[in-house]
Scaffold this motif. Structure first.
Motif, PDB file in Angstrom:
ATOM      1  N   GLU A  36       0.834  -1.212   0.000  1.00  0.00           N
ATOM      2  CA  GLU A  36       0.000   0.000   0.000  1.00  0.00           C
ATOM      3  C   GLU A  36       0.865   1.257   0.000  1.00  0.00           C
ATOM      4  O   GLU A  36       0.573   2.241  -0.694  1.00  0.00           O
ATOM      5  CB  GLU A  36      -0.921  -0.017   1.228  1.00  0.00           C
ATOM      6  CG  GLU A  36      -1.999  -1.094   1.152  1.00  0.00           C
ATOM      7  CD  GLU A  36      -2.842  -1.148   2.426  1.00  0.00           C
ATOM      8  OE1 GLU A  36      -2.467  -0.468   3.385  1.00  0.00           O
ATOM      9  OE2 GLU A  36      -3.865  -1.859   2.425  1.00  0.00           O
ATOM     10  N   LYS A  37       1.961   1.205   0.767  1.00  0.00           N
ATOM     11  CA  LYS A  37       2.881   2.363   0.781  1.00  0.00           C
ATOM     12  C   LYS A  37       3.506   2.576  -0.595  1.00  0.00           C
ATOM     13  O   LYS A  37       3.721   3.705  -1.020  1.00  0.00           O
ATOM     14  CB  LYS A  37       3.979   2.147   1.823  1.00  0.00           C
ATOM     15  CG  LYS A  37       3.501   2.292   3.254  1.00  0.00           C
ATOM     16  CD  LYS A  37       4.651   2.080   4.228  1.00  0.00           C
ATOM     17  CE  LYS A  37       4.191   2.224   5.675  1.00  0.00           C
ATOM     18  NZ  LYS A  37       5.296   1.986   6.624  1.00  0.00           N
ATOM     19  N   GLN A  38       3.778   1.463  -1.309  1.00  0.00           N
ATOM     20  CA  GLN A  38       4.363   1.581  -2.649  1.00  0.00           C
ATOM     21  C   GLN A  38       3.385   2.243  -3.608  1.00  0.00           C
ATOM     22  O   GLN A  38       3.772   3.067  -4.446  1.00  0.00           O
ATOM     23  CB  GLN A  38       4.764   0.179  -3.155  1.00  0.00           C
ATOM     24  CG  GLN A  38       5.520   0.188  -4.481  1.00  0.00           C
ATOM     25  CD  GLN A  38       6.829   0.920  -4.398  1.00  0.00           C
ATOM     26  OE1 GLN A  38       7.563   0.768  -3.443  1.00  0.00           O
ATOM     27  NE2 GLN A  38       7.111   1.750  -5.395  1.00  0.00           N
ATOM     28  N   LYS A  39       2.087   1.873  -3.488  1.00  0.00           N
ATOM     29  CA  LYS A  39       1.073   2.506  -4.343  1.00  0.00           C
ATOM     30  C   LYS A  39       1.005   4.004  -4.060  1.00  0.00           C
ATOM     31  O   LYS A  39       0.929   4.818  -4.984  1.00  0.00           O
ATOM     32  CB  LYS A  39      -0.301   1.865  -4.089  1.00  0.00           C
ATOM     33  CG  LYS A  39      -0.422   0.443  -4.622  1.00  0.00           C
ATOM     34  CD  LYS A  39      -1.807  -0.123  -4.337  1.00  0.00           C
ATOM     35  CE  LYS A  39      -1.944  -1.546  -4.844  1.00  0.00           C
ATOM     36  NZ  LYS A  39      -3.287  -2.106  -4.538  1.00  0.00           N
ATOM     37  N   ALA A  40       1.016   4.345  -2.768  1.00  0.00           N
ATOM     38  CA  ALA A  40       0.979   5.765  -2.401  1.00  0.00           C
ATOM     39  C   ALA A  40       2.209   6.487  -2.943  1.00  0.00           C
ATOM     40  O   ALA A  40       2.134   7.636  -3.398  1.00  0.00           O
ATOM     41  CB  ALA A  40       0.907   5.899  -0.885  1.00  0.00           C
ATOM     42  N   LEU A  41       3.337   5.799  -2.923  1.00  0.00           N
ATOM     43  CA  LEU A  41       4.582   6.392  -3.434  1.00  0.00           C
ATOM     44  C   LEU A  41       4.489   6.626  -4.931  1.00  0.00           C
ATOM     45  O   LEU A  41       4.963   7.651  -5.445  1.00  0.00           O
ATOM     46  CB  LEU A  41       5.753   5.457  -3.110  1.00  0.00           C
ATOM     47  CG  LEU A  41       7.155   5.971  -3.469  1.00  0.00           C
ATOM     48  CD1 LEU A  41       7.470   7.242  -2.681  1.00  0.00           C
ATOM     49  CD2 LEU A  41       8.204   4.901  -3.192  1.00  0.00           C
ATOM     50  N   GLU A  97       2.450   9.656  -5.513  1.00  0.00           N
ATOM     51  CA  GLU A  97       3.250  10.833  -5.165  1.00  0.00           C
ATOM     52  C   GLU A  97       4.236  11.159  -6.287  1.00  0.00           C
ATOM     53  O   GLU A  97       4.480  12.325  -6.607  1.00  0.00           O
ATOM     54  CB  GLU A  97       4.001  10.562  -3.870  1.00  0.00           C
ATOM     55  CG  GLU A  97       4.765  11.775  -3.354  1.00  0.00           C
ATOM     56  CD  GLU A  97       5.491  11.476  -2.056  1.00  0.00           C
ATOM     57  OE1 GLU A  97       6.362  12.270  -1.693  1.00  0.00           O
ATOM     58  OE2 GLU A  97       5.175  10.443  -1.433  1.00  0.00           O
ATOM     59  N   THR A  98       4.780  10.095  -6.931  1.00  0.00           N
ATOM     60  CA  THR A  98       5.722  10.300  -8.039  1.00  0.00           C
ATOM     61  C   THR A  98       5.047  10.986  -9.219  1.00  0.00           C
ATOM     62  O   THR A  98       5.605  11.900  -9.849  1.00  0.00           O
ATOM     63  CB  THR A  98       6.299   8.943  -8.490  1.00  0.00           C
ATOM     64  OG1 THR A  98       6.912   8.302  -7.365  1.00  0.00           O
ATOM     65  CG2 THR A  98       7.345   9.134  -9.584  1.00  0.00           C
ATOM     66  N   ILE A  99       3.800  10.555  -9.521  1.00  0.00           N
ATOM     67  CA  ILE A  99       3.047  11.182 -10.636  1.00  0.00           C
ATOM     68  C   ILE A  99       2.776  12.647 -10.330  1.00  0.00           C
ATOM     69  O   ILE A  99       2.945  13.523 -11.193  1.00  0.00           O
ATOM     70  CB  ILE A  99       1.732  10.412 -10.876  1.00  0.00           C
ATOM     71  CG1 ILE A  99       2.042   8.987 -11.378  1.00  0.00           C
ATOM     72  CG2 ILE A  99       0.844  11.165 -11.865  1.00  0.00           C
ATOM     73  CD1 ILE A  99       0.841   8.068 -11.406  1.00  0.00           C
ATOM     74  N   ALA A 100       2.366  12.906  -9.080  1.00  0.00           N
ATOM     75  CA  ALA A 100       2.094  14.296  -8.693  1.00  0.00           C
ATOM     76  C   ALA A 100       3.359  15.140  -8.786  1.00  0.00           C
ATOM     77  O   ALA A 100       3.328  16.301  -9.209  1.00  0.00           O
ATOM     78  CB  ALA A 100       1.536  14.327  -7.275  1.00  0.00           C
ATOM     79  N   ALA A 104       4.097  18.507 -11.069  1.00  0.00           N
ATOM     80  CA  ALA A 104       4.645  19.742 -10.494  1.00  0.00           C
ATOM     81  C   ALA A 104       5.886  20.186 -11.245  1.00  0.00           C
ATOM     82  O   ALA A 104       6.102  21.382 -11.481  1.00  0.00           O
ATOM     83  CB  ALA A 104       4.975  19.508  -9.020  1.00  0.00           C
ATOM     84  N   GLU A 105       6.715  19.198 -11.680  1.00  0.00           N
ATOM     85  CA  GLU A 105       7.925  19.535 -12.427  1.00  0.00           C
ATOM     86  C   GLU A 105       7.573  20.154 -13.781  1.00  0.00           C
ATOM     87  O   GLU A 105       8.256  21.067 -14.262  1.00  0.00           O
ATOM     88  CB  GLU A 105       8.777  18.285 -12.617  1.00  0.00           C
ATOM     89  CG  GLU A 105       9.470  17.831 -11.344  1.00  0.00           C
ATOM     90  CD  GLU A 105      10.248  16.548 -11.538  1.00  0.00           C
ATOM     91  OE1 GLU A 105      10.196  15.999 -12.660  1.00  0.00           O
ATOM     92  OE2 GLU A 105      10.893  16.085 -10.572  1.00  0.00           O
ATOM     93  N   THR A 106       6.479  19.649 -14.402  1.00  0.00           N
ATOM     94  CA  THR A 106       6.036  20.214 -15.699  1.00  0.00           C
ATOM     95  C   THR A 106       5.648  21.685 -15.524  1.00  0.00           C
ATOM     96  O   THR A 106       6.001  22.546 -16.347  1.00  0.00           O
ATOM     97  CB  THR A 106       4.847  19.412 -16.240  1.00  0.00           C
ATOM     98  OG1 THR A 106       5.227  18.036 -16.354  1.00  0.00           O
ATOM     99  CG2 THR A 106       4.411  19.934 -17.597  1.00  0.00           C
ATOM    100  N   LYS A 107       4.917  21.965 -14.433  1.00  0.00           N
ATOM    101  CA  LYS A 107       4.531  23.355 -14.163  1.00  0.00           C
ATOM    102  C   LYS A 107       5.764  24.224 -13.957  1.00  0.00           C
ATOM    103  O   LYS A 107       5.839  25.362 -14.434  1.00  0.00           O
ATOM    104  CB  LYS A 107       3.632  23.413 -12.936  1.00  0.00           C
ATOM    105  CG  LYS A 107       2.251  22.803 -13.163  1.00  0.00           C
ATOM    106  CD  LYS A 107       1.402  22.890 -11.901  1.00  0.00           C
ATOM    107  CE  LYS A 107       0.026  22.262 -12.121  1.00  0.00           C
ATOM    108  NZ  LYS A 107      -0.808  22.316 -10.886  1.00  0.00           N
TER     109      LYS A 107
END
Length: 810
Positions: A458-463, A466-469, A473-476
């Protein structure tokens, strides 16, 4: 059977010499550490040294180990309010006290120390988490895990198996979580460390199942542990890490010993088929001897005692009572030396059981009664000590032995008394509720482990989310950068227009400046004339420098020519190397080799001065050596140096040192330091004489896994005029095949460098030579040159460097 006894005796004799040397080295180390405590300037150093002394005494005298651990604990406690490091040192000292008391069989005191240690480590862990100090979090968590394992060991010895397993599983859970963290960070050292700790937990859990009679589970855990230790040993051998090799061998030895215990118990349980029963016992002996071989190499007296005890128990079951008694007495002697109360009680109990078995097999009534009385004597001593240390399983076992002995002697009252003790202790150790509790704890551990794996997913899914988000943010951010670039470009364009206008104004000002420049032109021409004159003088100096340098290089070729050629050295010396690094183009150092009849003569010398003056002295020395050794055939090492000194004094017209005349150009005080060896190629006896320099010998006479470095020191006077003009002394040493000889000048040891800009020193040179003595000489040369260059780094070379290494191959 007789052949096996002979084999065991040979093993014991071969190891005695190793033990003597090992403990002599430990005594020397302890003396050095005690001296370090006296000169220590800080309490931190004193505490660490006290703990280190205690560690060494743990193999010799547990009472002495406890004494020094207590000194460390008390000193750390006094300073506990000054800095957290003192709290950490206090907790460490408390843990070591707990382990020492455990080894002595004083379990209540051991638990008291260990729980105090855990409490301090947990407080330090909370501080580390508050400060977000990753290294400290890792350190304190690891120490807590080790304390849990130690507490489990104490409860196991007391026979409180439910508590023991609870703490072992706590320790294992922490180790598995730390292993996962280490794998994520790809830290190889931490991965190896946690694998080793997990392997120790497997051994401990296996021990609980063994004492409960669950042999399948026990041997499964032991084999898991053995697999990990063998994997870690292969890695340690590849890295040539001596400390790691020792640790992994210790673990493998414990696994072998525990597997032997299981086979021994399986033999005891299989009473219907005597042939199969004996097969189990011989298989147990096989594993005990494997364990004993390793533990003797490591010099672990406690481990050796355990192996002797297990071998005695197994030979007793095979009815080989003489061999059994011999092993029990060996084990008892070591346990009494160590002050191990639990071990002493156990072996007294085993001796009682042995005499019962002998009595049963005796046909003579008086002899049988005598053995039963011996059994009672040993049993009472064992029971008294077991009650003193509150070891329930020992109380149960010894009460059972006494019940048998008193029953056989017809003493019904005492037999009944000890039968009641057997029943009461057995109920406290093996009741159904505790057995159920053990099973529930292991089931709970496996359930929690699976739940933890689910939480990790579950922590890996959350990670991942977070990576996609983070990517969005990097694109912005990239868009912001683009807009900022366009804005910046417009600003630059505006500034460029302003600068252009300023340039036009400056151009107008330049017209005025040109007028003034014409006035300066005349002055510049005068300066140019002077510059040309300087250039001509510079070129003239460069021509002179080139001529001088060319002459010196020619002198270098002459100097190299008079020294022994490499082809000739290969023919005379065989396997050898020479490192020759002049500070300048020519050198004040020289090496020289020759052979006269059966005598092989070789030397390394350091003449006064560097460069050209030193080179003149080196050629003078080579010339005199050729005359003394080759023409006059002087083969006594001391005589060669005496003749050489006479020639130097006479040639340089050196006067008596007692004269009050000052040192001038006419009164030359120059000479050389030298180390000269003469080897008899038939007997391998080597003569040595030295002037201010020594020779190192690494001998092939091995009593431990390490080769021994021997230093033969020369006389403290040079080959020249000197206030003390005594004859040079003659030393002799018997060489062996594959021995190594190192001759050198002082240039390597006196070189400044390293992080602090200090001298390399002879001590460090000895360590480098000893550490690499197993390498071929060509590899040793490369290692020495690499170490010298790395040490020197940006520092200038301060002296000529010469090292000659020779291997005795005949």
């Amino acid at each position: 059977m007789n052949y096996k006894l002979i084999f065991i005796l040979i093993l014991i004799i071969n190891c005695q010499i190793s033990f003597v040397n090992c403990f002599a080295q430990i005594d020397n180390t302890i003396d050095s550490l005690k001296a370090a405590v006296i000169v220590a300037k800080h309490d931190t150093t004193r505490i660490k040294t006290y703990i280190e002394i205690g560690d060494f005494y743990e193999y010799k005298s547990l009472d002495s180990a406890i004494y020094y651990y207590e000194k460390a604990q008390n000193l750390a406690k006094i300073n506990s309010n000054k800095h957290p490091r003192f709290n950490s040192l206090q907790a460490a000292a408390l843990r070591y006290l707990g382990i020492a008391e455990y080894n002595m069989g004083i379990y209540d005191k051991a638990l008291e120390y260990l729980f105090k240690s855990v409490k301090i480590f947990e407080e330090l862990l909370i501080q580390a988490k508050h400060n977000k100090n990753t290294d400290k979090i890792w350190e304190q968590t690891l120490k807590i895990s080790k304390c849990f394992n130690d507490i489990g060991n104490v409860y196991c010895k007391q026979g409180t198996y439910d508590k023991s397993l609870s703490f072992y599983l706590k320790s294992l859970k922490i180790c598995e979580e730390m292993l996962d963290d280490a794998k994520r960070s790809r830290n190889t050292n931490k991965i190896q460390e946690q694998k080793k700790n997990i392997s120790k937990c497997y051994i401990s859990i296996g021990n609980v199942h063994y004492f409960q009679g669950s042999y399948d589970k026990a041997i499964n855990y032991y084999l898991k542990s053995l697999t990990i230790f063998e994997e870690l040993l292969n890695m340690a051998n590849q890295n040539k890490n001596i400390n790691k090799i020792r640790e992994q061998k210790q673990g493998i030895s414990v696994c072998y010993n525990n597997i032997g215990n299981i086979y021994g118990d399986m033999g005891n349980s299989d009473k219907v088929y005597p042939v199969k029963r004996d097969r189990w016992f011989y298989r147990a002996i096989e594993y005990y001897l494997k364990s004993l071989k390793i533990i003797k190499e490591l010099g672990d007296k406690n481990g050796i005692s355990k192996c002797y005890n297990n071998l005695g128990s197994t030979y007793k079951e095979l009815k080989n009572y003489g061999t059994a008694l011999n092993y029990f007495l060996k084990s008892l002697k070591i346990k009494e030396e160590l002050g191990d109360k639990n071990g002493t009680s156990t072996i007294w109990g085993n001796l009682a059981d042995l005499h019962i078995n002998i009595a049963v097999s005796c046909k003579d009534t008086q002899l049988r009664i005598s053995h039963y009385r011996e059994a009672v004597s040993y049993g009472l001593k064992s029971l008294k000590l077991a009650e003193e240390i509150n070891a329930q399983y020992l109380i149960n076992a010894e009460a059972a032995q006494l019940q048998k002995a008193f029953t056989a002697l017809g003493n019904t009252a005492n037999a009944l008394k000890y039968a009641q003790i057997v029943i009461s202790t057995k109920e406290s150790m093996f009741n159904e509720e505790k057995t159920k509790s053990l099973a529930e704890m292991e089931t709970k551990y496996q359930t929690e482990k699976k739940q933890l794996e689910i939480e990790k997913l579950e922590k890996q899914k959350a990670l991942d989310k977070e990576t996609i988000a983070r990517k969005n943010a990097e694109t912005k951010k990239q868009l912001i950068v683009i807009y900022s670039f366009v804005t910046g470009f417009l600003i630059i364009l505006i500034f460029s227009i302003i600068i252009l206008r300023l340039f036009i104004d400056k151009k107008r000002a330049n017209v005025i400046i040109l007028t003034k420049n014409s006035e300066l032109k005349q002055a510049n021409e005068e300066i140019s004339t002077q510059r040309d004159l300087v250039v001509l003088q510079k070129k003239h100096i460069e021509v002179i420098h080139e001529e001088v340098t060319s002459s010196i290089r020619y002198a270098q070729r002459i100097q190299r020519a008079v020294m022994t050629a490499s082809e000739q050295m290969n023919e005379i010396l065989g396997e050898h190397f020479v490192i020759f690094k002049p500070r300048d183009i020519v050198s004040g150092d020289f090496y020289w080799v020759t052979k006269v009849k059966k005598w092989l003569i070789f030397c390394v010398a350091d003449c006064t001065g560097h460069g050209v003056p030193g080179a003149f002295m080196s050629m003078l020395g080579i010339s005199f050596l050729n005359e003394i050794v080759r023409k006059k055939e002087v083969t006594n090492a001391a005589d060669v140096l005496n003749y050489l000194r006479n020639n130097v004094v006479a040639s340089l017209k050196q006067e008596n040192m007692n004269s009050e005349q000052p040192v001038t150009k006419e009164r030359v005080m120059d000479g050389m330091d030298i180390v000269l060896c003469v080897l008899d190629t038939e007997t391998l006896k080597m003569q040595f004489a030295g002037a201010n320099n020594s020779v190192y010998i690494i001998t092939n006479k091995q009593v431990t896994n390490n080769k021994q470095l021997i230093e033969l020191k020369g006389d403290k006077m040079p080959v020249s005029i000197y206030p003390r003009m005594e004859p040079f002394k003659y030393q002799q040493y018997q060489m062996q095949k594959d021995d190594l000889i190192y001759l050198f000048s002082d240039g390597f040891a006196d070189q400044f460098g390293g992080s602090k800009g200090k001298k390399f020193q002879y001590k460090q040179l000895k360590e480098v030579l000893t550490a690499n003595c197993y390498q071929p000489l060509s590899e040793q040369k490369a290692i020495l040159e690499k170490i010298f260059d790395q040490w020197k780094e940006n520092c200038s070379q301060v002296d000529d460097v010469t090292i000659m290494g020779i291997k005795i191959t005949t």
